[in-house]
Design an enzyme around this catalytic site. Structure first.
Site, PDB file in Angstrom:
ATOM      1  N   GLU A 146     -23.487  88.403 -56.259  1.00 58.55           N
ATOM      2  CA  GLU A 146     -22.029  89.138 -56.337  1.00 58.55           C
ATOM      3  C   GLU A 146     -22.072  90.257 -55.261  1.00 58.55           C
ATOM      4  O   GLU A 146     -20.977  90.315 -54.635  1.00 58.55           O
ATOM      5  CB  GLU A 146     -22.066  89.630 -57.733  1.00 58.55           C
ATOM      6  CG  GLU A 146     -21.571  88.683 -58.744  1.00 58.55           C
ATOM      7  CD  GLU A 146     -20.250  87.782 -59.029  1.00 58.55           C
ATOM      8  OE1 GLU A 146     -19.834  88.114 -58.022  1.00 58.55           O
ATOM      9  OE2 GLU A 146     -20.401  86.802 -59.623  1.00 58.55           O
ATOM     10  N   ASP A 293     -21.461  75.472 -57.646  1.00 57.21           N
ATOM     11  CA  ASP A 293     -20.163  75.204 -56.698  1.00 57.21           C
ATOM     12  C   ASP A 293     -20.241  75.891 -55.390  1.00 57.21           C
ATOM     13  O   ASP A 293     -20.167  74.943 -54.481  1.00 57.21           O
ATOM     14  CB  ASP A 293     -18.930  76.162 -57.492  1.00 57.21           C
ATOM     15  CG  ASP A 293     -19.461  77.322 -57.789  1.00 57.21           C
ATOM     16  OD1 ASP A 293     -20.536  77.848 -57.537  1.00 57.21           O
ATOM     17  OD2 ASP A 293     -18.474  78.129 -58.606  1.00 57.21           O
ATOM     18  N   GLU A 387     -11.425  78.703 -69.231  1.00 59.64           N
ATOM     19  CA  GLU A 387     -12.662  78.528 -68.647  1.00 59.64           C
ATOM     20  C   GLU A 387     -13.371  77.515 -68.799  1.00 59.64           C
ATOM     21  O   GLU A 387     -14.174  77.176 -67.924  1.00 59.64           O
ATOM     22  CB  GLU A 387     -13.614  79.784 -69.264  1.00 59.64           C
ATOM     23  CG  GLU A 387     -13.415  81.089 -68.727  1.00 59.64           C
ATOM     24  CD  GLU A 387     -13.698  81.241 -67.503  1.00 59.64           C
ATOM     25  OE1 GLU A 387     -14.928  81.984 -67.065  1.00 59.64           O
ATOM     26  OE2 GLU A 387     -12.984  80.876 -66.370  1.00 59.64           O
ATOM     27  N   GLU A 405      -9.321  80.280 -58.168  1.00 53.83           N
ATOM     28  CA  GLU A 405      -9.815  78.961 -57.233  1.00 53.83           C
ATOM     29  C   GLU A 405      -8.641  77.817 -57.292  1.00 53.83           C
ATOM     30  O   GLU A 405      -8.644  77.159 -56.437  1.00 53.83           O
ATOM     31  CB  GLU A 405     -11.017  78.299 -58.107  1.00 53.83           C
ATOM     32  CG  GLU A 405     -12.533  78.922 -57.999  1.00 53.83           C
ATOM     33  CD  GLU A 405     -12.591  80.482 -58.755  1.00 53.83           C
ATOM     34  OE1 GLU A 405     -13.351  80.997 -58.254  1.00 53.83           O
ATOM     35  OE2 GLU A 405     -11.677  80.653 -59.645  1.00 53.83           O
ATOM     36  N   THR A 491     -16.608  82.333 -49.696  1.00 57.34           N
ATOM     37  CA  THR A 491     -16.380  81.970 -51.118  1.00 57.34           C
ATOM     38  C   THR A 491     -15.514  83.026 -51.779  1.00 57.34           C
ATOM     39  O   THR A 491     -14.807  82.786 -52.650  1.00 57.34           O
ATOM     40  CB  THR A 491     -17.572  81.653 -51.905  1.00 57.34           C
ATOM     41  OG1 THR A 491     -17.323  80.906 -53.054  1.00 57.34           O
ATOM     42  CG2 THR A 491     -18.403  82.920 -52.305  1.00 57.34           C
TER      43      THR A 491
END
Length: 932
Positions: A146, A293, A387, A405, A491
């Site tokens: 992160e 991902d 989710e 996304e 991303t």
């Protein structure tokens, strides 16, 4: 993930073309397809696009302005209580808090968004604040992943646009690479995380003390996710190219090399979690969602940014495996890396919504359109993407933290197709955000998409990504002050310039440290995708793909996606699905026998399900049996949850809330059922005595109102009778445990007193202390507070809301902000623990779901419950046959099912499908326990 920028599509790129040419073509060739066609939906006028773009700007101002006013310099805004979220000062949320490092996360994450939205003056002010206030030397343990994508990426994105603005000559003339120096400082602070034998980084690091010092409080971890280790190359390589310090790119490449070498060679898939010391896969399921991902995303983008063919080879190899095993249009379902023909789950998580956008960049448009449309249908049903949701589109995990996304993929599909349909999709996203997530102090995450309740969080990625993609969706080229096609998006949607590909190239383009399989170049696209192939002459191409999926959620419940073997293609019947099974159907019993599953009747009237893989007719039948048993155990767990009462909603509808604040409430097993009757609306009043355990002394105060009562000292039913006798039309019980909150505690369900409660006719709901204090604070501030008790949040009252004057909006925000908070029940998975028995017991007329063993039977232990796991996976439309008439399980009032599973030892392999049987079993056990 995001798309790269470029300068349009010219001639096909030679297989080994110079990177300068590749960067100018492969990176953005799909965007140039915008002019290919615009049929299939009514074109949106320039005026409407501008209006929507301006609406996005206003929404960003609302979110960013409230963060700066109420939260800065904290990492994130808590939009319901109008204050900053500071690590250690709020109840721990577990791993979610690892993104917080006391470094003004939201401000850094928003830097390049300000420039994209043409807020250059605000950008300059924000950069000055970062340089003045942000400290990167805090004694805080943070997530390496992160911190890299949000903070390092945010600093690099800010630096990229700062030097661009400086070159233009109007803004940032004082700038002298200060953000880059901060990025370099942070990069060196992250490097100790790579001190492992494998080169994979530790998942966490202390910004001040590193990894292994006693003060660090980290460095004992053994596992990390694939995405955590494989989503570093863009930021680290950019830092090396900007500064000339090659060490960052070298470390990121080494981590990617190791992951590639550890892929499962027969399937070319990677697992979700890996041991950073040994390289063993800890979780062997594979998909394109959470945990993996952005690993795939960064392989393709590393090729685009760095020009290294090996990254494209790896991506294409993985992509071929994804489309072969995981992609089951329109679904993307996890599989086992050693048994890729075997589905590992019957549900999908929301993070896979990025994948259609990646497919657009790849040039594979048809499956991108299919998956995106399926996701859009789910969103239209629930307003947001849950989710997690099942293959028949039931809610699996009900939260929605305002993830970007889906908006990202919408933007890419519009840029690739020019189809105005995707503008309408974007318009829907804007409307839903304003209608359901907007609160006076920003935008609040959804705690439960079914009830519309809020959570007191507004993640930094919401500002970094959501508004960026939505604005770009409606913006024309002249609306942006720089050429977006000169950049690639990380991303986290941070911008890195493509010219980095030719700067400080000290790293060998061809990785020699990794072993590669021999790849046939003819299998891969070395050229810009041809728009004539992407978009045939039929102008309704995209619409023709979407049309069959329009009713996939509303008017049908898919039976689940199955693996169709060659024998099924030739006309044989598909395998029996658990949801279709009937114990009284002789044909079904025969199919069970073929799959090696036996049905044994017990003396107590129940039946026992036993599966012996070696007794199956063939290896394919054994695999079908494994799938059948796994489905049964999942359906059993699902049914137990459905027997629980779902959460209810308390919605504050009076001024200045107007329905914006929704509190998740626990239901009662007595009184008016809000799911079957009209909601109850009324003003609230506190009862006297407050505990409601005796006849009320203020009946005139609660007459015709919703009474507030404190928990404790007597039974819930007694409280309900006392306020009902006083003339109350409803009751809200507030927890007496100060500080309790549904953020950290399981949803509470009020039971009766063991007597007949049919005399209680009013609705009763339960609020934890934190949620209840919101109503109490509102009473102290505004005196008259009106609420709505319902099964889920209702649409806001537009007439009342219109009474607010825009000029006084900020005033009302400031007055009400500190009283606003809301939350709803966390949606957890049912754990599957080990059991000593090896059989499955159920009623003879309706067999209960179970799991399986290859040589012995299995059985759930006595099914107990836990109010922690109280969430609903309801049918989306009510038209599909449910298992209620087929599966009947015993459960207690406030309890959830917790099937216990024990896996026996392997007796003998049948063939290659059963060779790794124990690995399959281990993976299934892990799947039942995994968290998103």
């Amino acid at each position: 993930m995001s798309e790269a920028g470029g300068r349009g599509c010219g001639s096909p790129v030679p297989q080994r073309a110079p990177w300068s040419l590749v960067a100018a073509t492969a990176a953005i060739c799909l965007v140039s397809a915008t002019s290919v066609w615009t049929a299939g939906a009514e074109p949106m006028s320039r005026e409407e696009k501008q209006k929507l773009g301006n609406q996005v700007l206003e929404m960003f101002d609302h979110a960013y302005g409230n963060y700066m006013e109420h939260a800065y310099p904290a990492d994130e805004l808590m939009p319901l209580t109008c204050r900053g979220r500071v690590r250690g000062q709020e109840p721990s949320r577990g791993d979610v808090d690892d993104a917080l490092g006391k470094f003004s996360l939201t401000l850094i994450d928003s830097l390049d968004t300000l420039v994209v939205l043409n807020k250059t003056k605000e950008f300059e002010d924000a950069v000055r604040k970062v340089l003045r206030d942000v400290n990167l030397d805090n004694d805080v343990v943070v997530s390496v992943f992160e911190t890299n994508i949000r903070v390092l990426g945010g600093l690099l994105g800010g630096h990229s646009l700062a030097i661009m603005l400086k070159e233009k000559g109007e803004y940032m003339q004082w700038y002298n690479d200060e953000l880059l120096q901060m990025a370099k400082q942070l990069g060196y602070k992250l490097l100790p995380a790579f001190n492992t034998t494998s080169g994979l980084p530790y998942p966490r690091i202390n910004l001040k003390f590193g990894i292994r010092k006693p003060e660090a409080r980290t460095g004992t971890e053994t596992d990390t996710c694939t995405a955590c280790a494989g989503t570093l190359i863009l930021e680290f390589a950019a830092l090396s190219r900007f500064t000339g310090a090659t060490i960052f790119e070298e470390y990121a490449r080494k981590a990617l090399d190791f992951l590639w070498e550890k892929r499962q060679r027969s399937s070319n898939l990677v697992g979700v979690t890996i041991n950073i010391h040994t390289g063993d896969w800890v979780r062997k399921d594979s998909g394109v969602g959470a945990g993996i991902d952005s690993y795939y995303e960064y392989l393709l983008k590393a090729y685009v940014l760095l020009g290294d063919d090996s990254f494209l080879e790896r991506f294409n190899t993985h992509y071929d495996a994804i489309m072969r095993y995981i992609s089951q249009p329109p679904l993307l379902l996890d599989v086992h890396i050693h048994k890729p023909m075997l589905n590992a789950r019957t549900w999908m998580d929301a993070l896979l919504a990025f994948f259609p956008g990646l497919q657009v960049l790849k040039g594979d448009i048809r499956p991108a359109i299919e998956t995106h449309e399926m996701l859009y249908q789910v969103i239209k049903k629930h307003n947001f993407l849950p989710e997690a949701f099942t293959t028949d589109f039931r809610v699996h995990w009900a939260q929605h933290p305002l993830r970007p996304e889906f908006a990202e993929s919408t933007y890419f599909l519009y840029k690739a197709t020019g189809d105005p349909y995707y503008l309408e999709v974007g318009k829907t996203l804007i409307e839903n955000l304003n209608k359901y997530a907007r609160v006076p102090c920003g935008f609040a995450a959804m705690k439960d998409v079914r009830t519309g309740s809020h959570e007191d969080r507004m993640d930094s990625f919401f500002l970094a990504e959501m508004f960026k993609y939505l604005y770009l969706l409606f913006a024309d080229k002249e609306d942006i002050i720089f050429d977006i096609e000169d950049y690639i998006f990380t991303t986290e949607a941070h911008l890195l310039p493509l010219w980095l590909s030719t700067t400080n190239q000290s790293i060998s383009k061809k990785n020699t440290s990794s072993e590669y399989t021999e790849l046939d170049d003819s299998n891969f696209d070395w050229t810009c995708p041809n728009t004539q192939i992407l978009f045939p002459n039929d102008p309704l191409y995209a619409q023709s793909i979407r049309e069959p999926l329009k009713n996939v959620v509303d008017k049908s419940c898919p039976r689940g996606i199955i693996r169709v073997e060659e024998s099924f293609r030739s006309g044989a019947k598909p395998p029996l699905r658990a949801r279709d099974f009937m114990a009284t159907n002789p044909e079904h019993l025969e199919i069970l026998k073929k799959m090696g599953v036996s049905l044994i009747h017990l003396k107590d009237g129940r039946v026992q399900l036993v599966q012996h893989a070696i007794q199956a007719a063939s290896s394919i039948d054994a695999e079908d049996g494994l799938r059948f048993m796994q489905e049964m155990i999942e359906l059993s767990s699902q049914q137990q949850k459905e027997q629980q009462l779902p959460p209810r909603a308390v919605q504050i509808v009076s001024h200045p809330f107007f329905g914006r604040v929704v509190l998740t409430a626990g239901p009662a097993q007595f009184g008016l059922d809000l799911s079957k009757h009209k909601e109850t609306r009324g003003f609230v009043a506190s009862s006297k005595p407050y505990n409601g355990c005796s006849e009320l002394t203020n009946p005139e105060a609660v007459m015709g109102k919703i009474a507030l009562i404190q928990r404790g000292q007597c039974m819930f039913a007694e409280k309900a009778r006392n306020i009902q006798n006083a003339g109350a039309i409803g009751g809200i019980v507030i927890d007496d445990n100060e500080g309790s909150s549904s953020d950290t505690a399981p949803l509470f369900q009020m039971a009766g007193d063991g007597k007949d409660t049919d005399d209680i006719k009013i609705p009763m709901l339960f609020l934890f202390s934190k949620e209840g204090s919101i109503i109490l604070d509102a009473i102290r501030e505004y005196e008259e507070v009106e609420v709505l008790l319902s099964d889920k949040a209702k649409d806001r009252d537009p007439e009342m809301e219109n009474e607010e004057q825009p000029s006084s909006e900020n005033d009302s925000q400031n007055q009400s902000a500190e009283q606003i908070s809301s939350s709803s029940q966390e949606v957890d998975l049912v754990d599957q623990e080990s059991s000593e028995e090896n059989s499955l017991n159920s009623h003879p007329e309706s067999l209960s779901p179970a799991d399986m063993d290859n040589a012995a039977s299995i059985s759930p232990s006595e099914q107990t419950s836990n109010p922690t796991e109280n969430h609903e996976t309801t049918n989306l439309n009510g038209e599909c046959t449910d298992l209620d008439n087929q599966l009947q399980e015993q459960s207690e009032t406030e309890e959830d099912s917790n099937p216990n599973v024990s896996w026996g030892k392997k007796v003998q392999p049948i063939d290659s499908i059963l060779a790794d049987w124990n690995e399959d079993i281990e993976a299934f056990e892990m799947m039942e326990k995994d968290e998103l």
